[in-house]
Design a protein around this motif. Structure first.
Motif, mmCIF file in Angstrom:
data_model
loop_
_atom_site.group_PDB
_atom_site.id
_atom_site.type_symbol
_atom_site.label_atom_id
_atom_site.label_comp_id
_atom_site.label_asym_id
_atom_site.label_seq_id
_atom_site.Cartn_x
_atom_site.Cartn_y
_atom_site.Cartn_z
ATOM 1 N N GLN A 1 0.855 -1.180 0.000
ATOM 2 C CA GLN A 1 0.000 0.000 0.000
ATOM 3 C C GLN A 1 0.890 1.228 0.000
ATOM 4 O OE1 GLN A 1 -3.309 -0.187 -0.155
ATOM 5 N NE2 GLN A 1 -3.316 -2.431 -0.099
ATOM 6 N N ASN A 2 0.580 2.183 -0.878
ATOM 7 C CA ASN A 2 1.399 3.382 -0.998
ATOM 8 C C ASN A 2 0.658 4.643 -0.594
ATOM 9 O OD1 ASN A 2 3.727 2.106 -1.917
ATOM 10 N ND2 ASN A 2 2.951 2.074 -4.013
ATOM 11 N N GLY A 3 -0.517 4.503 0.020
ATOM 12 C CA GLY A 3 -1.271 5.663 0.444
ATOM 13 C C GLY A 3 -2.232 6.150 -0.612
ATOM 14 N N ILE A 4 -3.236 6.912 -0.180
ATOM 15 C CA ILE A 4 -4.236 7.461 -1.087
ATOM 16 C C ILE A 4 -4.466 8.918 -0.732
ATOM 17 C CG2 ILE A 4 -6.618 7.321 -1.907
ATOM 18 C CD1 ILE A 4 -6.592 4.349 -1.129
ATOM 19 N N VAL A 5 -4.410 9.788 -1.776
ATOM 20 C CA VAL A 5 -4.794 11.184 -1.623
ATOM 21 C C VAL A 5 -6.053 11.371 -2.447
ATOM 22 C CG1 VAL A 5 -4.127 13.578 -1.974
ATOM 23 C CG2 VAL A 5 -2.395 11.896 -1.313
ATOM 24 N N SER A 6 -7.128 11.899 -1.788
ATOM 25 C CA SER A 6 -8.407 11.982 -2.498
ATOM 26 C C SER A 6 -9.137 13.258 -2.092
ATOM 27 C CB SER A 6 -9.278 10.766 -2.193
ATOM 28 O OG SER A 6 -9.578 10.724 -0.806
ATOM 29 N N ILE A 7 -10.247 13.554 -2.816
ATOM 30 C CA ILE A 7 -11.120 14.678 -2.480
ATOM 31 C C ILE A 7 -12.192 14.130 -1.526
ATOM 32 C CG2 ILE A 7 -12.663 16.436 -3.391
ATOM 33 C CD1 ILE A 7 -11.223 16.106 -6.104
ATOM 34 N N ARG A 8 -12.199 14.631 -0.261
ATOM 35 C CA ARG A 8 -13.153 14.098 0.729
ATOM 36 C C ARG A 8 -14.550 14.649 0.474
ATOM 37 N NH1 ARG A 8 -12.399 11.982 5.924
ATOM 38 N NH2 ARG A 8 -14.418 11.466 6.832
ATOM 39 N N THR A 9 -14.627 15.926 0.237
ATOM 40 C CA THR A 9 -15.917 16.552 -0.049
ATOM 41 C C THR A 9 -15.638 17.923 -0.648
ATOM 42 O OG1 THR A 9 -18.069 17.199 0.861
ATOM 43 C CG2 THR A 9 -16.133 17.652 2.223
ATOM 44 N N ILE A 10 -16.706 18.585 -1.121
ATOM 45 C CA ILE A 10 -16.567 19.911 -1.731
ATOM 46 C C ILE A 10 -17.664 20.804 -1.170
ATOM 47 C CG2 ILE A 10 -16.509 21.227 -3.882
ATOM 48 C CD1 ILE A 10 -15.818 18.635 -5.345
ATOM 49 N N ASN A 11 -17.286 21.925 -0.617
ATOM 50 C CA ASN A 11 -18.283 22.939 -0.265
ATOM 51 C C ASN A 11 -18.730 23.602 -1.567
ATOM 52 O OD1 ASN A 11 -18.120 22.389 2.408
ATOM 53 N ND2 ASN A 11 -17.048 24.269 3.007
ATOM 54 N N GLY A 12 -20.017 23.534 -1.868
ATOM 55 C CA GLY A 12 -20.533 24.066 -3.118
ATOM 56 C C GLY A 12 -20.933 22.965 -4.072
ATOM 57 N N LEU A 13 -20.827 21.677 -3.623
ATOM 58 C CA LEU A 13 -21.218 20.559 -4.464
ATOM 59 C C LEU A 13 -22.725 20.480 -4.547
ATOM 60 C CD1 LEU A 13 -20.197 18.003 -6.029
ATOM 61 C CD2 LEU A 13 -20.548 16.747 -3.878
ATOM 62 N N VAL A 14 -23.248 20.355 -5.772
ATOM 63 C CA VAL A 14 -24.683 20.177 -5.950
ATOM 64 C C VAL A 14 -24.994 18.690 -5.886
ATOM 65 C CG1 VAL A 14 -26.628 20.530 -7.508
ATOM 66 C CG2 VAL A 14 -24.868 22.288 -7.296
#
Length: 817
Positions: A26-39
């Motif tokens: 496993q080399n780790g994961i960088v991701s988008i958790r959430t977005i303020n302004g997401l419809v």
């Protein structure tokens, strides 16, 4: 674009921990958790800040230092005010914001006690904005670095929008290199003193969100979101056609690519995505902007016969009618199969006999389809009427038994088709039975020629064979004492040399034979080879003409030219040479071989009358091994008989025997001069002298060229002028008896010939009064004549009037001067 420099210490500190990379589970994961302004989905609200919460999932089981950069851009020209990056604290943390030790703004950064910094390298919302975070902590401190089990938010990246001008466009976020932090990576320490680079996976809002490629300008890469304005007119997505039908054959080639069009109803530009899940289908592109064309490719590898259905989803965030489904139907027909009947062909033949009759087999596709085929075979004794065609068809099979020994031969014809992997084959069996053997000797006659007493002629060969090439023994028999054989027996096929020994054989024709037999031949076991010998006499030279005749005048040069054809008995090729040639002969060649045409010239001058024979010899001696081995001489003499005769005299003549001049006393003669010619028809250059009386003819002169002479000497043929000069002569008639003479004996007699020159000097009558003088002019009947009329005045005058009249109509006034 604005650029903020990172303190050099951060790069140096992180570099202390950069080691050799290794591969972990496993080399780790960088991701988008959430977005303020997401419809919803991948749609965000226009006209308000968009905050992307970044989540780290350290599943490497080791603490880590981090270096991650991010790029925000738009593939279709969306612009925002600025971009920021800041710490927001962990969402999953259970502490309270009021606790200073649990401060959201610094809580994540406090884990990196060596170096920690947020960086903005371009953040004005135009083109591509780049931001990042670099953090390094003490690996020996348990509370420092990114924890091994961390799975929570770490910081937020905000794109600030103060208006809705970006509505209908897209904003994308992607991983990026950011200076001076360097490569997107984490650094872990699996054991004390050992550092490893790992490269965390970059994910979107969900693991299944598609990652987009940047456009040609490097914009729009990563995870993209449609900027939605609920109050803006909605675009309408259109796709055509909505159904694509593909047909292929199992095991065959893939069907041709088809396409569908993606447009916006009003012709606008909107972004779209295209996706499908069938393993046998691929798209030429999975996203783009309208209007656009998407290609659909089908790969039937491993697909069995049957009918397959799937669909392609075409979607555009915020567009009416989105998503739209394009139905794809794939029909894979069962692979064709070739069938050849009958499966076996039987041929029989006899060794050395005729080829068996042709046979054929039918080729069809088992379902009755028309497909191309190729028929192939490698046997040297079998051939096909055709090697390709289209089913259904028939192929003829021919057998050629030439060169085959008795036995059974088996081969096959392979039938294949590019339209199927299922071919067929036809077995071909040939049985060749033994045959009766026949002996053959060729040629049946040998011809030898020689000259009596010469060397032996060159040896010759005859060939002994079994008619179809079989090996059989043979024996030879002959009785003639002048025939010698190179061998007495052998095995076919073979060549036997035959030599002739002349010995004391005389001129004549001889015939004998050689008997050839074989004990292993059942048909025609005896052959005869006849030997004919022709012995001829020694060859002789022959000329087409041996005596030539010509005539020449005595004392004159002779130039004689002619030719003689040289041949020989007993055939061509006999050498010859000129010998004993009289002086004066020249030849086109001094030697040669027959046949030959010899050109010759003879030149001489004879001083006496008579007949003379001048000759040359043509001799020949055969060379050993050429025409005859024994020297064999022959010769012939060719002569020119010259008749030397007396030359006849040269006729010559004078142009005139009487020349008359007239003149008035003290005036000029008429005519002024007369031409005189001494003619020699042969232009023999005979010298002549022209003479006048020495006394009483001083008024007579001869003009030759520009010279005035008393006695000219000329060479025939010659022309000169005779001039009469009346100066100082009183009226009267003067006659000069002149003559032409030559001492050249070639000239015909008489060699002295006379001519007279007469000069008439008239008295000038001076009239006492004005007078008209009409001249008396002789005339020739039927010809015109000019009559001079002169006017003489006795005193000076200014003008004169005269009237002329005549009684005859035959006169007319010609001119007045």
């Amino acid at each position: 674009m604005k650029r903020v420099l990172l303190l050099a210490v951060f790069l140096c500190v992180l570099g202390l921990y950069v080691g050799t990379s290794d591969v972990l589970a496993q080399n780790g994961i960088v991701s988008i958790r959430t977005i303020n302004g997401l419809v919803s989905g991948d749609t965000v609200m226009a006209g308000q800040p968009l905050k992307f919460f970044i989540n780290f999932n350290n599943n490497s089981t080791k603490k880590a230092d981090v270096s991650n950069g991010y790029q925000l851009s738009s593939p279709d020209g969306a612009v925002w005010d600025s971009t920021t990056i800041d710490s927001i604290g962990p969402i999953n943390d259970g502490g309270t914001p009021e606790d200073p030790s649990d401060d959201y703004s610094i809580w994540f950064m406090n884990r990196f006690d060596i170096a920690a910094a947020f960086q903005k390298f371009s953040a004005d919302g135009v083109g591509a904005d780049t931001v990042g975070f670099l953090g390094a902590g003490s690996p020996t401190k348990a509370a420092k670095q990114l924890p091994a089990t961390w799975n929570d938010t770490v910081y937020a990246i905000t794109a600030w929008f103060s208006n809705k001008t970006a509505a209908g466009k897209h904003i994308c976020i992607d991983s990026a290199f950011f200076p001076p932090g360097g490569t997107w990576k984490w650094v872990i320490s699996p054991s004390l003193g050992v550092l490893l680079d790992i490269y965390p996976e970059w994910q979107g809002l969900t693991p299944s969100q598609p990652h987009q490629l940047a456009n040609a300008e490097g914009l729009g890469g990563g995870y993209c979101f449609y900027i939605y304005d609920p109050n803006a007119p909605k675009a309408t997505l259109q796709v055509s056609p909505l159904t694509l039908d593909f047909t292929a054959t199992e095991g065959g080639s893939n069907p041709v690519q088809q396409t569908f069009n993606v447009t916006e109803q009003a012709g606008g530009t909107i972004a779209y995505t295209a996706s499908e899940a069938a393993p046998w289908m691929t798209l030429t592109k999975t996203s783009g902007n309208t209007p656009d064309v998407v290609g659909v490719n089908i790969n039937i590898t491993g697909v069995t016969a049957g009918v397959y259905h799937d669909s392609i989803q075409v979607a555009s965030a915020g567009a009416t009618g989105s998503p739209i489904w394009v139905k794809v139907n794939l029909t894979v027909n069962a692979a064709p199969r070739l069938v050849a009947t009958p499966d076996t062909l039987f041929f029989t033949a006899t060794e050395g006999g005729a080829n068996p009759l042709d046979q054929s087999f039918a080729i069809a596709e088992q379902h009755g389809s028309a497909i191309s085929y190729v028929a192939a075979e490698i046997s040297t004794w079998m051939s096909l009427s055709k090697t390709s065609g289209t089913t259904p068809d028939n192929v003829g099979v021919s057998v050629n038994i030439a060169g085959l020994v008795p036995g059974t031969f088996t081969d096959s014809v392979i039938v294949t088709s590019p339209a199927t992997q299922y071919g067929d084959r036809v077995i071909v069996r040939l049985v060749v039975s033994p045959r009766a053997k026949t002996l053959v000797a060729t040629p049946d006659t040998l011809y030898f020629t020689a000259q009596e007493g010469s060397g032996n002629p060159p040896s010759q060969n005859f060939h002994v064979a079994e008619i179809l090439g079989a090996a059989v023994p043979y024996a030879l028999f002959e009785t003639a004492p002048w025939i010698e054989l190179s061998k007495a027996s052998g095995s076919t096929p073979d060549d036997i040399g035959v030599a002739v020994a002349l010995g004391t054989i005389t001129t004549g024709e001889y015939l004998d034979s050689i008997r050839v037999t074989s004990s292993d031949v059942t048909v025609s076991n005896t052959e005869w080879v006849f030997v004919r010998l022709s012995v001829t006499a020694c060859p002789q030279l022959v000329v087409s003409k041996s005596l030539f005749e010509t005539t020449v005048y005595v004392g004159l040069p002779l130039a004689f030219h002619d030719s003689v054809r040289i041949t020989s008995t007993g055939g061509d090729g006999l050498p010859w040479a000129v010998a004993n040639a009289a002086a004066g002969f020249t030849f086109s060649s001094q030697s040669g071989v027959t046949p030959y045409t010899l050109n010759f010239d003879y030149a001489n001058t004879f001083a006496e009358l008579g007949d003379y024979d001048v000759c040359f010899d043509l001799g020949s001696t055969t060379n050993a091994g050429q025409v005859a081995a024994m020297a064999c001489s022959s010769g012939v003499t060719v002569c020119v008989r010259v008749h030397v005769v007396e030359r006849p005299c040269v006729p010559w003549s004078m142009s005139d025997t009487l020349l008359t001049f007239t003149a008035f006393e003290g005036g000029q003669p008429t005519p002024a001069w007369r031409p005189f010619t001494v003619t020699d028809p042969d232009s023999s250059n005979i010298g002549f002298s022209i003479l006048r009386p020495e006394i009483g003819a001083e008024w007579l002169k001869f003009v030759l060229g520009n010279d005035t002479l008393v006695q000219p000497n000329v060479v025939s043929t010659a022309t000169f002028k005779i001039v009469a000069d009346p100066t100082d002569l009183v009226p009267g008639t003067y006659t000069a008896d002149c003559y032409v003479t030559t001492f050249d004996q070639r000239a015909c007699e008489p060699r002295t010939r006379f001519f007279d020159v007469v000069l008439v000097v008239k008295e000038v009558i001076i009239p006492s009064a004005d007078t008209v003088i009409v001249a008396n002019v002789p005339a020739v009947p039927g010809a015109q004549v000019a009559v001079p009329v002169s006017f003489v005045n006795s005193c000076p005058m200014i003008q004169m009037y005269a009237s002329l009249a005549w009684a005859t109509p035959n006169l007319h006034l010609d001119s007045v001067s």
